[in-house]
Design a protein around this motif. Sequence first.
Motif, PDB file in Angstrom:
ATOM      1  N   ASP A  55     -11.235  28.584 -12.681  1.00 21.14           N
ATOM      2  CA  ASP A  55     -10.203  28.228 -11.725  1.00 21.14           C
ATOM      3  C   ASP A  55      -9.086  28.097 -12.638  1.00 21.14           C
ATOM      4  O   ASP A  55      -7.861  28.397 -12.260  1.00 21.14           O
ATOM      5  N   THR A  56      -9.168  27.464 -13.599  1.00 22.06           N
ATOM      6  CA  THR A  56      -8.057  26.917 -14.490  1.00 22.06           C
ATOM      7  C   THR A  56      -8.233  27.036 -15.879  1.00 22.06           C
ATOM      8  O   THR A  56      -9.207  27.079 -16.353  1.00 22.06           O
ATOM      9  N   PRO A  57      -6.938  27.373 -16.827  1.00 22.95           N
ATOM     10  CA  PRO A  57      -7.197  27.440 -18.300  1.00 22.95           C
ATOM     11  C   PRO A  57      -7.866  26.044 -18.847  1.00 22.95           C
ATOM     12  O   PRO A  57      -8.513  26.099 -19.628  1.00 22.95           O
ATOM     13  N   GLU A  58      -7.800  25.097 -18.302  1.00 24.93           N
ATOM     14  CA  GLU A  58      -8.489  23.810 -18.807  1.00 24.93           C
ATOM     15  C   GLU A  58      -9.784  23.970 -18.855  1.00 24.93           C
ATOM     16  O   GLU A  58     -10.584  23.114 -19.406  1.00 24.93           O
ATOM     17  N   ALA A  59     -10.627  24.816 -17.977  1.00 30.15           N
ATOM     18  CA  ALA A  59     -11.819  25.061 -17.787  1.00 30.15           C
ATOM     19  C   ALA A  59     -12.318  26.067 -18.695  1.00 30.15           C
ATOM     20  O   ALA A  59     -13.598  26.178 -18.853  1.00 30.15           O
ATOM     21  N   TRP A  60     -11.679  26.601 -19.651  1.00 22.41           N
ATOM     22  CA  TRP A  60     -12.209  27.815 -20.415  1.00 22.41           C
ATOM     23  C   TRP A  60     -12.826  27.098 -21.527  1.00 22.41           C
ATOM     24  O   TRP A  60     -12.470  26.399 -22.127  1.00 22.41           O
ATOM     25  N   PRO A  61     -14.036  27.575 -21.913  1.00 19.25           N
ATOM     26  CA  PRO A  61     -14.679  27.211 -22.954  1.00 19.25           C
ATOM     27  C   PRO A  61     -14.198  27.736 -24.330  1.00 19.25           C
ATOM     28  O   PRO A  61     -13.625  28.845 -24.243  1.00 19.25           O
ATOM     29  N   VAL A  62     -14.337  27.114 -25.309  1.00 26.04           N
ATOM     30  CA  VAL A  62     -14.233  27.463 -26.670  1.00 26.04           C
ATOM     31  C   VAL A  62     -15.398  28.060 -27.224  1.00 26.04           C
ATOM     32  O   VAL A  62     -16.482  27.805 -27.058  1.00 26.04           O
ATOM     33  N   TRP A  63     -15.049  29.270 -27.983  1.00 21.83           N
ATOM     34  CA  TRP A  63     -16.014  30.144 -28.564  1.00 21.83           C
ATOM     35  C   TRP A  63     -15.644  30.288 -29.881  1.00 21.83           C
ATOM     36  O   TRP A  63     -14.468  30.433 -30.382  1.00 21.83           O
ATOM     37  N   VAL A  64     -16.945  30.135 -30.703  1.00 25.81           N
ATOM     38  CA  VAL A  64     -16.448  30.645 -32.311  1.00 25.81           C
ATOM     39  C   VAL A  64     -17.159  31.814 -32.395  1.00 25.81           C
ATOM     40  O   VAL A  64     -18.679  31.966 -31.957  1.00 25.81           O
ATOM     41  N   VAL A  65     -16.787  32.910 -33.045  1.00 26.21           N
ATOM     42  CA  VAL A  65     -17.084  34.148 -33.203  1.00 26.21           C
ATOM     43  C   VAL A  65     -17.086  34.409 -34.766  1.00 26.21           C
ATOM     44  O   VAL A  65     -16.244  34.427 -35.262  1.00 26.21           O
ATOM     45  N   ASN A  66     -18.281  34.961 -35.191  1.00 26.89           N
ATOM     46  CA  ASN A  66     -18.564  35.548 -36.721  1.00 26.89           C
ATOM     47  C   ASN A  66     -19.410  36.778 -36.642  1.00 26.89           C
ATOM     48  O   ASN A  66     -20.283  36.701 -36.586  1.00 26.89           O
ATOM     49  N   GLY A  67     -18.476  37.895 -36.558  1.00 29.24           N
ATOM     50  CA  GLY A  67     -19.184  39.187 -36.535  1.00 29.24           C
ATOM     51  C   GLY A  67     -20.169  39.016 -35.015  1.00 29.24           C
ATOM     52  O   GLY A  67     -19.224  39.296 -34.044  1.00 29.24           O
ATOM     53  N   ALA A  68     -21.252  39.395 -35.157  1.00 32.24           N
ATOM     54  CA  ALA A  68     -21.861  39.445 -34.001  1.00 32.24           C
ATOM     55  C   ALA A  68     -22.553  38.195 -33.413  1.00 32.24           C
ATOM     56  O   ALA A  68     -23.502  38.156 -32.346  1.00 32.24           O
ATOM     57  N   LEU A  69     -22.344  37.225 -34.076  1.00 34.07           N
ATOM     58  CA  LEU A  69     -22.896  35.813 -33.896  1.00 34.07           C
ATOM     59  C   LEU A  69     -21.630  35.034 -33.014  1.00 34.07           C
ATOM     60  O   LEU A  69     -20.416  35.079 -33.349  1.00 34.07           O
ATOM     61  N   VAL A  70     -22.052  34.233 -31.790  1.00 29.99           N
ATOM     62  CA  VAL A  70     -21.316  33.470 -31.039  1.00 29.99           C
ATOM     63  C   VAL A  70     -21.863  31.914 -30.790  1.00 29.99           C
ATOM     64  O   VAL A  70     -22.877  31.770 -30.913  1.00 29.99           O
ATOM     65  N   TRP A  71     -21.042  31.005 -30.918  1.00 22.77           N
ATOM     66  CA  TRP A  71     -21.318  29.712 -30.791  1.00 22.77           C
ATOM     67  C   TRP A  71     -20.316  29.056 -29.626  1.00 22.77           C
ATOM     68  O   TRP A  71     -19.129  29.341 -29.857  1.00 22.77           O
ATOM     69  N   GLN A  72     -20.934  28.400 -28.527  1.00 21.03           N
ATOM     70  CA  GLN A  72     -19.915  27.606 -27.518  1.00 21.03           C
ATOM     71  C   GLN A  72     -19.562  26.366 -27.818  1.00 21.03           C
ATOM     72  O   GLN A  72     -20.547  25.517 -27.821  1.00 21.03           O
ATOM     73  N   HIS A  73     -18.256  25.922 -27.517  1.00 19.22           N
ATOM     74  CA  HIS A  73     -17.797  24.529 -27.315  1.00 19.22           C
ATOM     75  C   HIS A  73     -17.568  24.357 -26.122  1.00 19.22           C
ATOM     76  O   HIS A  73     -16.431  24.954 -25.537  1.00 19.22           O
ATOM     77  N   PRO A  74     -18.161  23.328 -25.384  1.00 16.38           N
ATOM     78  CA  PRO A  74     -17.509  23.222 -23.871  1.00 16.38           C
ATOM     79  C   PRO A  74     -16.186  22.720 -23.608  1.00 16.38           C
ATOM     80  O   PRO A  74     -15.772  22.795 -22.534  1.00 16.38           O
ATOM     81  N   GLY A  75     -15.529  21.895 -24.681  1.00 17.49           N
ATOM     82  CA  GLY A  75     -14.197  21.372 -24.286  1.00 17.49           C
ATOM     83  C   GLY A  75     -13.295  22.354 -24.624  1.00 17.49           C
ATOM     84  O   GLY A  75     -13.600  23.476 -25.269  1.00 17.49           O
ATOM     85  N   GLY A  76     -12.133  21.773 -24.818  1.00 14.49           N
ATOM     86  CA  GLY A  76     -10.938  22.560 -25.089  1.00 14.49           C
ATOM     87  C   GLY A  76     -10.550  22.411 -26.562  1.00 14.49           C
ATOM     88  O   GLY A  76     -11.450  22.045 -27.314  1.00 14.49           O
TER      89      GLY A  76
END
Length: 186
Positions: A130-151
Motif C-alpha cells: 500500500d505504501t513505499p514504506e512497506a516495500w521490502p529490500v532485496w539483495v540480488v546477485n545473479g539469480a540469487l536473492v535475499w530479502q530484508h523486511p525493513g527499509g
Amino acid sequence: MASIADLKALIPSARPAPAVDWEKLEKQLGIRLPADYKELMSEYTSLLIGENLGLSIANPGYTDPNTAAQGKIAVLEGLLPGEDEEMEILNDHGDTVGERQFLYYPKPGGLFPWGSTNYGDILLWETVGDTPEAWPVWVVNGALVWQHPGGVVDFLVKALNGTLSCPLLPGGGVPDTHVIELGPGE
C-alpha cells in the motif's frame, strides 16, 4: 525498525547533501519513494560504505531527474536475469527456500534499484504494498536473492552495527565502518 537518528549516530554526516526535488523526481519515475530513503538522501551525499563491501548509494540530487527512469531501467536490464527466469530465494543461512520470478521497474510491483556493491550485488525495493514504506529490500546477485523486511535505513544500521545476516554479501553484509561521502563526479 532503525531510524535516521540511529544511522547518524553510526555515521555522522560531514558534508551537506544536495537538494533533491522529490516531487519532480517521483513524477519522472512514476513512483513515490520511501520516506526513510528521502531522509537518508536529505542527510547525506552519495555514500560508499565499507572498503570490504563497497556498498554505494548514489544521491539523486546529483542526477538529472529527467533521465532518472532511464538510468534505473538500464541498471536492471544490464545486471538482472530476464523477467521470465526464476531466481533462488535464500534465507539468512544461505539455504534455498524457494524460487520465483520478479517483475522489474517500471512495471507495477517491479524491482527498483537503490544501491549496489563492488561485488555486483544490486540492492532493490520490490515496489509492492500500500505504501513505499512497506516495500521490502532485496539483495540480488545473479539469480540469487535475499530479502530484508525493513527499509533502507534499517538495512544500513543493521549492516553497520553487525546484526545484518545477508548470505550474498561479503562478511554477511557487515562492512567495516569506513564510510566515504562523495560529491558529484567523485
